[in-house]
Design a protein around this motif. Structure first.
Motif, short mmCIF file in Angstrom:
data_model
loop_
_atom_site.label_atom_id
_atom_site.label_comp_id
_atom_site.label_asym_id
_atom_site.label_seq_id
_atom_site.Cartn_x
_atom_site.Cartn_y
_atom_site.Cartn_z
N SER A 293 41.84 32.08 47.45
CA SER A 293 42.20 32.69 46.18
C SER A 293 41.37 32.05 45.07
O SER A 293 40.83 30.97 45.24
CB SER A 293 43.68 32.46 45.90
OG SER A 293 43.91 31.08 45.69
N ALA A 294 41.33 32.74 43.92
CA ALA A 294 40.58 32.21 42.79
C ALA A 294 41.11 30.82 42.42
O ALA A 294 40.34 29.92 42.10
CB ALA A 294 40.68 33.16 41.60
N GLY A 295 42.42 30.66 42.49
CA GLY A 295 43.02 29.37 42.14
C GLY A 295 42.61 28.27 43.10
O GLY A 295 42.30 27.15 42.68
N GLU A 296 42.58 28.60 44.37
CA GLU A 296 42.20 27.61 45.37
C GLU A 296 40.74 27.17 45.17
O GLU A 296 40.42 25.99 45.30
CB GLU A 296 42.33 28.24 46.75
CG GLU A 296 43.29 27.55 47.69
CD GLU A 296 43.38 28.30 49.01
OE1 GLU A 296 43.34 27.64 50.05
OE2 GLU A 296 43.47 29.55 49.00
N ARG A 297 39.91 28.13 44.84
CA ARG A 297 38.49 27.82 44.62
C ARG A 297 38.34 26.95 43.37
O ARG A 297 37.59 25.98 43.35
CB ARG A 297 37.68 29.11 44.45
CG ARG A 297 37.66 29.97 45.69
CD ARG A 297 37.14 31.37 45.38
NE ARG A 297 35.78 31.34 44.88
CZ ARG A 297 34.72 31.23 45.66
NH1 ARG A 297 34.86 31.17 46.95
NH2 ARG A 297 33.52 31.18 45.14
N TYR A 298 39.08 27.33 42.35
CA TYR A 298 39.03 26.59 41.10
C TYR A 298 39.42 25.13 41.34
O TYR A 298 38.81 24.20 40.82
CB TYR A 298 39.97 27.26 40.11
CG TYR A 298 40.03 26.60 38.76
CD1 TYR A 298 38.92 26.62 37.92
CD2 TYR A 298 41.19 25.97 38.33
CE1 TYR A 298 38.97 26.03 36.69
CE2 TYR A 298 41.25 25.37 37.09
CZ TYR A 298 40.13 25.40 36.27
OH TYR A 298 40.19 24.80 35.04
N ASP A 299 40.46 24.95 42.16
CA ASP A 299 40.91 23.59 42.47
C ASP A 299 39.80 22.78 43.13
O ASP A 299 39.64 21.59 42.86
CB ASP A 299 42.12 23.63 43.40
CG ASP A 299 43.40 23.99 42.64
OD1 ASP A 299 43.32 24.19 41.42
OD2 ASP A 299 44.47 24.05 43.28
#
Ligand code: ADP
Ligand code: ZN
Ligand code: ZN
Length: 744
Positions: A293-299
């Motif tokens: 997910s975008a959030g996982e990548r951002y992390d």
């Protein structure tokens, strides 16, 4: 006068908000794209980054304010990525916004996941006193006692651990909080894609490098320490031990407190590969992939920025990991076409990696068993440093490669898609209980329906690509999903001699199951791997020898080691030679050689059969001899003759519109605009694109060829400017693609 575009807040989604400032005379030397600056903004002073520098500006210069200060020399990671975006915008043709969104995916604000932790808010003395008081009571509060004991041994305790594992009632935690004994804090929780992996690190034995590996490693280290940042090309046959060499290089760079990006085509980013890096570098490794997910990548980007992660493994987007001091970029399988982005900016990750490395004083190492012709050419010219590994390191012999002439099969009366030799070999493997793989060159190209009487091919009315006959008996379009009934009569001439000429993987499976009813067959293609982890599950089943034969498309060719496989059959080997793309030879050579390499990973002798209608083609012959050098010599001669890359370059201007005339008109207008400014440029078209229509959108192309890339960049700028002029035709969009990969 010089002006600069300055971005004042890269965390906002509105990245196209770039403000113009004057560059004071004395700052001109340092005010380069990517430099961090201080600028006046309304009544405030803000931090910002210079994005572009120019001697012209769209505003009234009298109203512009000067930059106050260039904050430091050199660039931090944000500055580097912004400078990279500017370079990409210029070199590949895209809007600034598209370029920025590509390099700064973190710009989209993600709400970080939070979790609660509990920690002591007083001295341990106070805690143990309180515990003593509680223990002395007749009515014990077991929850509070457990809580205090835990706090005495552990400074931070996750909320969930207290409430679940230690079953402390929430009320007890709140009680002690009120008393001022503990504090509850919300901390940011970064997701870790490898968090669930528990490595048996102790069981991991590093292989002793062989002589050649050691030599390459030592040479790399010596150059690196000397500050020589020439890109390296590691040309090593499959299994020659390239990955071990990368590990050593990574290790060296990490020891200098610098960070590393490892690019791997997503299709080759298997569990096996990730584990190899994880076992070697542990929790310092993270990965990126398109399923996150975008959030996982951002992390992952945050973890990299903050130093928690120092090795990022992933597909081309991993190139934009914001490491503070990037020291090395490895591009494995550097020839892979997946490194070229298909969305604007249509960048090539290999070239972009070299650019990113320049900005942070890093070295790029390109690796491949079948280097791209362009990279090998540069290495031979001395622009890259060449390392060569032509032997397998870990045992296993290359398979014997045989070529089957399908024309001869037909003459001999064999109309089946399996040649007689391959058929015998399959039977032999089944008898010996060994595994086989059958690789069908391409899904989309197979299964089309054509008329043997008149040659008519049934195409999608919306997309101008051939439709495929599926098991449900209907025709499907793979581009837009359109379906139509299949009436076994040619719509053009009425003949009944209409049918599928080339088979899809489903058809291969049927044929094999008819030939060998007892064989256990698995099929791997886009249809059978759609479910989550479908890919891994199938591969795992095959690795466990739950099947005798694996049939598949490109997916089975890359990145998986099956020591039990002793036979590879390549069906329709030359289908991909016939694509109208100057790289079709290079891509077919790579694909076929990789496919052959799937057999022979174990210790048993193995065979590969290449079935083809063009047995004398130099690509087929070079694969047969596993001879990259012979292939290269032929290929580079052809490129030179035709002025294809690396000798010349192509700029494709893609024009899309809902109205065919609009696309045509825009193409004409652009061609004239370009030739008015520079009559000597060779402009072809406009003509309909390889796929002239997708989902009712018309597509046309203008092609410009030149030996100078820079001249093409100028042509791109001219076209871009002309397109934006007031008098330009409306109702169409344009896109740029340099050295395009796939037919548009
Ligand atoms: P490549 O990346 O070139 O395909 P790998 O690094 O994956 O090659 O190596 C292929 C196999 O050989 C792996 O199983 C690896 O563990 C093994 N190998 C690599 N180097 C050595 C070595 N020096 N000694 C023994 N085995 C090795
Ligand atoms: Zn017909
Ligand atoms: Zn369609």
């Amino acid at each position: 006068m010089q002006y600069a575009g300055v971005i004042v807040d890269i965390s906002l989604a509105k990245l196209d908000k770039c403000f113009s400032y004057i560059i004071p005379e004395e700052m001109q030397k340092d005010a380069l794209p990517g430099a961090a600056v201080l600028v006046p903004f309304g009544s405030r002073t803000l931090d910002g980054y210079i994005l572009w520098v120019s001697d012209t500006v769209d505003f009234d210069p009298a109203k512009l304010k000067p930059i106050l200060k260039v904050k430091q020399q050199g660039m931090d990671s944000n500055g580097q990525l912004l400078a990279l975006a500017e370079w990409m915008r210029k070199h590949y043709g895209a809007t600034l916004n598209q370029a920025l969104k590509t390099v700064l995916p973190s710009a989209k604000r993600q709400t970080p996941k939070m979790r609660k932790v509990v920690h002591a808010a007083c001295s341990t003395q106070v805690l143990s006193d309180e515990l003593a008081v509680l223990m002395a009571r007749t009515r014990h509060s077991l929850g509070k006692e457990r809580l205090l004991k835990a706090l005495l041994t552990q400074p931070d305790i996750p909320w969930d651990e207290l409430t679940h594992r230690l079953s402390v009632p929430t009320a007890d935690i709140r009680d002690l909080e009120k008393k001022g004994l503990l504090a509850i804090e919300e901390v940011r929780s970064l997701r870790n894609p490898l968090g669930a992996v528990s490595a048996e690190k102790n069981h991991w034995q590093l292989p002793q490098l062989n002589h050649l590996q050691q030599q390459i490693r030592d040479d790399f280290v010596e150059r690196y320490d000397r500050g020589d940042r020439t890109p390296c090309l590691l040309h090593g046959v499959t299994g020659s031990g390239k990955t071990e060499v990368y590990m050593e290089m990574i290790d060296h760079v990490l020891k200098k407190n610098r960070q590393v990006i490892v690019l791997i085509p997503e299709i080759a980013l298997t569990y096996q590969t990730v584990m190899r890096f994880y076992l070697r570098f542990g929790g310092k490794v993270s990965i990126l992939n398109s399923r996150m997910s975008a959030g996982e990548r951002y992390d992952q980007f945050l973890r990299a920025k903050e130093g928690e992660v120092t090795v990022m493994v992933g597909p081309r987007s991993a190139l934009f990991t914001p490491f503070p001091d990037l020291g090395l970029i490895i591009v494995d399988e550097e020839h892979d076409s997946a490194y070229k982005s298909q969305q604007p900016p249509k960048y090539h990750a290999r070239e972009t990696a070299i650019q990113r490395a320049k900005l942070s004083d890093a070295t790029v190492v390109l690796g491949s068993a079948t280097p791209s012709v362009a990279s090998f050419y540069r290495a031979k010219k001395g622009e890259y440093h060449l390392y060569s590994m032509q032997q397998r390191a870990g045992g296993g012999q290359l398979p014997s490669i045989h070529v089957t002439d399908l024309r001869a099969e037909l003459k001999a009366g064999n109309r089946s898609m399996i040649g007689r030799e391959l058929m015998l070999a399959l039977k032999d493997r089944l008898d010996k209980n060994e595994q086989s793989m059958l690789f069908l060159n391409r899904r989309g190209m197979a299964g089309f329906v054509s008329c043997r009487a008149c040659g008519f091919v049934i195409k999608c009315p919306h997309c101008d690509v051939s439709m495929s006959l599926h098991k449900d008996g209907r025709l499907h379009c793979h581009y837009c999903g359109y379906k139509s009934e299949y009436k076994k009569v040619c719509p053009s001439c009425g003949s009944k001699l209409i049918g599928t000429m080339k088979a899809g993987t489903e058809r291969v499976q049927q044929v094999i199951e008819q030939l060998f009813p007892k064989a256990r067959v698995l099929r791997m293609d886009a249809d059978t791997t759609r479910s989550k982890n479908g890919h891994e599950k199938l591969l795992q089943a095959f690795a466990n020898h739950e099947a005798d034969i694996l049939i598949g498309t490109q997916m089975i060719v890359k990145g998986h080691d099956f020591p039990g496989v002793t036979l590879m059959g390549i069906l329709a080997a030359d289908l991909s030679l016939n694509i109208s793309d100057y790289r079709s030879g290079e891509r077919t050579f790579d694909l076929l050689l990789q496919a052959c390499g799937r057999a022979g990973r174990g210790d048993k002798p193995s065979d590969a059969y290449i079935q083809t209608y063009q047995p004398d083609h130099y690509v087929i012959q070079s694969v047969k001899d596993s001879d990259y050098f012979a292939f290269y010599e032929q290929e580079i001669a052809y490129r030179k003759l035709m002025n294809y890359p690396p000798f010349g370059h192509l700029l494709q201007i893609e024009i899309t519109s809902l109205k065919e005339e609009r696309a045509q008109e825009t193409g004409e207008y652009l061609r004239q605009a370009i030739q008015k400014e520079d009559a000597s440029l060779a402009v072809f078209g406009p003509q309909p694109a390889a796929i002239a229509k997708i989902s009712d959108t018309y597509r046309m192309v203008l092609l410009i060829r030149d030996t100078s890339y820079e001249r093409l960049v100028k042509a791109k700028d001219m076209a871009d400017r002309a397109f934006r002029e007031a008098g330009a035709p409306k109702g169409a969009d344009i896109w740029f693609d340099f050295d395009p990969m796939d037919g548009f």
